[in-house]
Scaffold this motif. Structure first.
Motif, PDB file in Angstrom:
ATOM      1  N   ARG A  62       0.808  -1.214   0.000  1.00  0.00           N
ATOM      2  CA  ARG A  62       0.000   0.000   0.000  1.00  0.00           C
ATOM      3  C   ARG A  62       0.843   1.268   0.000  1.00  0.00           C
ATOM      4  O   ARG A  62       0.434   2.298  -0.542  1.00  0.00           O
ATOM      5  CB  ARG A  62      -0.966   0.001   1.178  1.00  0.00           C
ATOM      6  N   ASP A  63       2.047   1.227   0.594  1.00  0.00           N
ATOM      7  CA  ASP A  63       2.887   2.426   0.647  1.00  0.00           C
ATOM      8  C   ASP A  63       3.761   2.581  -0.594  1.00  0.00           C
ATOM      9  O   ASP A  63       4.447   3.590  -0.740  1.00  0.00           O
ATOM     10  CB  ASP A  63       3.780   2.383   1.895  1.00  0.00           C
ATOM     11  N   GLU A  64       3.759   1.589  -1.480  1.00  0.00           N
ATOM     12  CA  GLU A  64       4.633   1.625  -2.648  1.00  0.00           C
ATOM     13  C   GLU A  64       3.898   1.942  -3.942  1.00  0.00           C
ATOM     14  O   GLU A  64       4.503   2.402  -4.905  1.00  0.00           O
ATOM     15  CB  GLU A  64       5.348   0.278  -2.798  1.00  0.00           C
ATOM     16  N   VAL A  65       2.592   1.689  -3.983  1.00  0.00           N
ATOM     17  CA  VAL A  65       1.828   1.913  -5.214  1.00  0.00           C
ATOM     18  C   VAL A  65       1.639   3.407  -5.443  1.00  0.00           C
ATOM     19  O   VAL A  65       1.163   4.124  -4.562  1.00  0.00           O
ATOM     20  CB  VAL A  65       0.458   1.209  -5.143  1.00  0.00           C
ATOM     21  N   GLU A 167      15.133   2.493  -5.949  1.00  0.00           N
ATOM     22  CA  GLU A 167      13.775   2.042  -5.626  1.00  0.00           C
ATOM     23  C   GLU A 167      12.884   2.240  -6.846  1.00  0.00           C
ATOM     24  O   GLU A 167      13.062   3.181  -7.611  1.00  0.00           O
ATOM     25  CB  GLU A 167      13.225   2.838  -4.445  1.00  0.00           C
ATOM     26  N   SER A 168      11.912   1.363  -7.027  1.00  0.00           N
ATOM     27  CA  SER A 168      11.045   1.419  -8.196  1.00  0.00           C
ATOM     28  C   SER A 168       9.665   1.942  -7.827  1.00  0.00           C
ATOM     29  O   SER A 168       9.197   1.776  -6.702  1.00  0.00           O
ATOM     30  CB  SER A 168      10.906   0.027  -8.817  1.00  0.00           C
ATOM     31  N   TYR A 169       9.022   2.568  -8.803  1.00  0.00           N
ATOM     32  CA  TYR A 169       7.628   2.937  -8.657  1.00  0.00           C
ATOM     33  C   TYR A 169       6.768   1.720  -8.972  1.00  0.00           C
ATOM     34  O   TYR A 169       7.077   0.950  -9.873  1.00  0.00           O
ATOM     35  CB  TYR A 169       7.264   4.055  -9.637  1.00  0.00           C
ATOM     36  N   LYS A 170       5.667   1.569  -8.264  1.00  0.00           N
ATOM     37  CA  LYS A 170       4.751   0.469  -8.540  1.00  0.00           C
ATOM     38  C   LYS A 170       3.448   1.028  -9.104  1.00  0.00           C
ATOM     39  O   LYS A 170       2.857   1.954  -8.555  1.00  0.00           O
ATOM     40  CB  LYS A 170       4.488  -0.359  -7.281  1.00  0.00           C
ATOM     41  N   VAL A 171       3.024   0.442 -10.217  1.00  0.00           N
ATOM     42  CA  VAL A 171       1.775   0.816 -10.879  1.00  0.00           C
ATOM     43  C   VAL A 171       0.897  -0.430 -10.912  1.00  0.00           C
ATOM     44  O   VAL A 171       1.272  -1.442 -11.502  1.00  0.00           O
ATOM     45  CB  VAL A 171       2.033   1.319 -12.314  1.00  0.00           C
ATOM     46  N   MET A 172      -0.265  -0.378 -10.265  1.00  0.00           N
ATOM     47  CA  MET A 172      -1.150  -1.541 -10.183  1.00  0.00           C
ATOM     48  C   MET A 172      -2.188  -1.483 -11.303  1.00  0.00           C
ATOM     49  O   MET A 172      -2.898  -0.489 -11.456  1.00  0.00           O
ATOM     50  CB  MET A 172      -1.841  -1.593  -8.819  1.00  0.00           C
ATOM     51  N   GLN A 219       4.717  -9.284 -11.169  1.00  0.00           N
ATOM     52  CA  GLN A 219       5.466  -8.053 -11.373  1.00  0.00           C
ATOM     53  C   GLN A 219       6.170  -8.088 -12.722  1.00  0.00           C
ATOM     54  O   GLN A 219       6.780  -9.080 -13.089  1.00  0.00           O
ATOM     55  CB  GLN A 219       6.497  -7.862 -10.263  1.00  0.00           C
ATOM     56  N   ASN A 220       6.085  -6.986 -13.457  1.00  0.00           N
ATOM     57  CA  ASN A 220       6.732  -6.870 -14.753  1.00  0.00           C
ATOM     58  C   ASN A 220       7.406  -5.513 -14.842  1.00  0.00           C
ATOM     59  O   ASN A 220       6.772  -4.477 -14.624  1.00  0.00           O
ATOM     60  CB  ASN A 220       5.706  -7.032 -15.876  1.00  0.00           C
ATOM     61  N   TRP A 221       8.696  -5.518 -15.171  1.00  0.00           N
ATOM     62  CA  TRP A 221       9.484  -4.295 -15.168  1.00  0.00           C
ATOM     63  C   TRP A 221       9.298  -3.501 -16.453  1.00  0.00           C
ATOM     64  O   TRP A 221       9.153  -4.054 -17.529  1.00  0.00           O
ATOM     65  CB  TRP A 221      10.969  -4.627 -15.033  1.00  0.00           C
ATOM     66  N   VAL A 228       9.922   1.474 -13.314  1.00  0.00           N
ATOM     67  CA  VAL A 228       8.516   1.333 -12.963  1.00  0.00           C
ATOM     68  C   VAL A 228       8.180  -0.153 -12.981  1.00  0.00           C
ATOM     69  O   VAL A 228       8.578  -0.872 -13.892  1.00  0.00           O
ATOM     70  CB  VAL A 228       7.605   2.087 -13.955  1.00  0.00           C
ATOM     71  N   VAL A 229       7.486  -0.607 -11.963  1.00  0.00           N
ATOM     72  CA  VAL A 229       7.043  -1.996 -11.898  1.00  0.00           C
ATOM     73  C   VAL A 229       5.536  -2.031 -12.098  1.00  0.00           C
ATOM     74  O   VAL A 229       4.785  -1.390 -11.365  1.00  0.00           O
ATOM     75  CB  VAL A 229       7.393  -2.645 -10.542  1.00  0.00           C
TER      76      VAL A 229
END
Length: 341
Positions: A62-65, A167-172, A219-221, A228-229
């Motif tokens: 939740r803190d990474e998306v 660190e990567s950004y996460k996109v759901m 997960q896909n880079w 961005v993940v």
């Protein structure tokens, strides 16, 4: 009930017999009338297992998306939406994008109607609603440079820089089943570096025409700087899709193959023929009568049995599936099943 009436013109039929063909003026002049309501709706159960799985995974990240991308089918812009996605956006404090797949079948005037509705519904600006022809995007040599992916990165950057180096950004990526989530991830990640492949940090998502191809969050880079993940999630059938709020919703989703007809039949007894009958009702209500030409019918009809007699197939269920598939492939004309403002 088969319709009896005079047609608007003549056309050579099979074996040289001249047949009377109904035209739109006949419908407007009341020579042909259609039923005004569809009866016998049934509800479907919530997919509790998938909902629980996704909620557990979302709580961990939740803190990474940074961005939630909701993928929808343009034929059901309202029915393929879930209030749960809006709730996640609020809880996670993320930016949002809405991507409508199958853009190649949507007329331009319909795109603007759907876009305006989505902007108002989600309270997002014009540039965060996309219509993507994923077949075209697959042919691009550098899909990571496409506007859709660039927008994902820009929205992620709006939420601040990563706190840790590398660190990567996460996109759901979320949405109902078979809306095109995995295809969006696939076309966005297929130009990854060989180094990432060797290190095992990347895997293409499974993509298929069947409902429920994606079983777990993957997960896909994306090779952007910063990285961005994309998180590919299983399709979600929530309470708003079961018919509890609108009895037509599960039928609309089934017509567009966002709900498995096999599971639907096992759980509720709803058959492909019933769903095909609902589609026929919607086509007639919208005066989209292309099916009369495709199946060589003399007049439009509200009788699904009369239509299925003209559809290839060994049984009524197989014929109904063929009828639905022809609509899904846009052979029966484009139709927005939802009544959008």
């Amino acid at each position: 009930m088969a319709f009896v009436g005079l047609g608007g013109g003549c056309s050579p039929g099979r074996r040289g017999v001249r047949r009377v063909i109904c035209c739109s003026e006949d419908v407007d002049n009341k020579l042909v009338t259609f039923r005004q309501c569809f009866e016998g709706f049934k509800r479907i159960p919530v997919d509790a297992h998938t909902l629980r799985l996704i909620r557990e995974e979302v709580s961990k990240i939740r803190d990474e998306v940074k961005v939630i991308v909701e993928v929808r089918d343009p034929r059901v812009p309202m029915s393929s939406y879930s209030t749960m996605f809006k709730q996640w956006r609020k809880e996670l404090n993320t930016e949002s994008m809405v991507i409508y797949t199958k853009a190649e079948i949507v007329p331009e005037d319909q795109k603007e109607r759907i876009r305006a509705f989505t902007m108002d519904q989600m309270d997002i600006p014009y540039e965060q609603v996309f219509f993507e022809d994923l077949r075209r995007v697959r042919r691009l040599r550098t899909p990571d440079r496409q506007e859709m992916v660039s927008k994902m990165k820009r929205l992620a950057l709006l939420r601040g820089q990563p706190t840790v180096k590398r660190e990567s950004y996460k996109v759901m990526v979320t949405g109902v089943p078979n809306s095109g989530k995995s295809s969006v991830v696939y076309v966005s990640t297929r130009t990854l570096t060989k180094n990432r492949k060797r290190r095992g940090l990347y895997s293409l998502p499974p993509v298929g025409f069947q409902v429920g191809t994606t079983k777990v969050i993957g997960q896909n880079w994306l090779t952007l700087n910063p990285d961005v993940v994309l998180l590919d999630t299983p399709g979600v059938i929530s309470k708003s899709h079961t018919g509890a709020e609108d009895p037509e919703t599960p039928y609309k989703l089934a017509v567009c193959q966002c709900i498995s007809l096999t599971k639907m039949s096992e759980q509720t007894g709803i058959t492909a023929k019933e769903v095909a009958d609902y589609l026929l009702f919607k086509l007639n209500q919208a005066r989209e009568l292309t099916y009369t030409r495709i199946y060589d019918l003399i007049l439009p009809t509200d009788d699904i049995d009369e239509v299925l007699q003209r559809v290839p197939g060994a049984t009524d269920e197989l014929k109904a599936l063929r009828f639905l598939r022809d609509f899904q492939r846009n052979k029966l004309g484009f139709l927005v099943l939802d009544d959008i403002p």
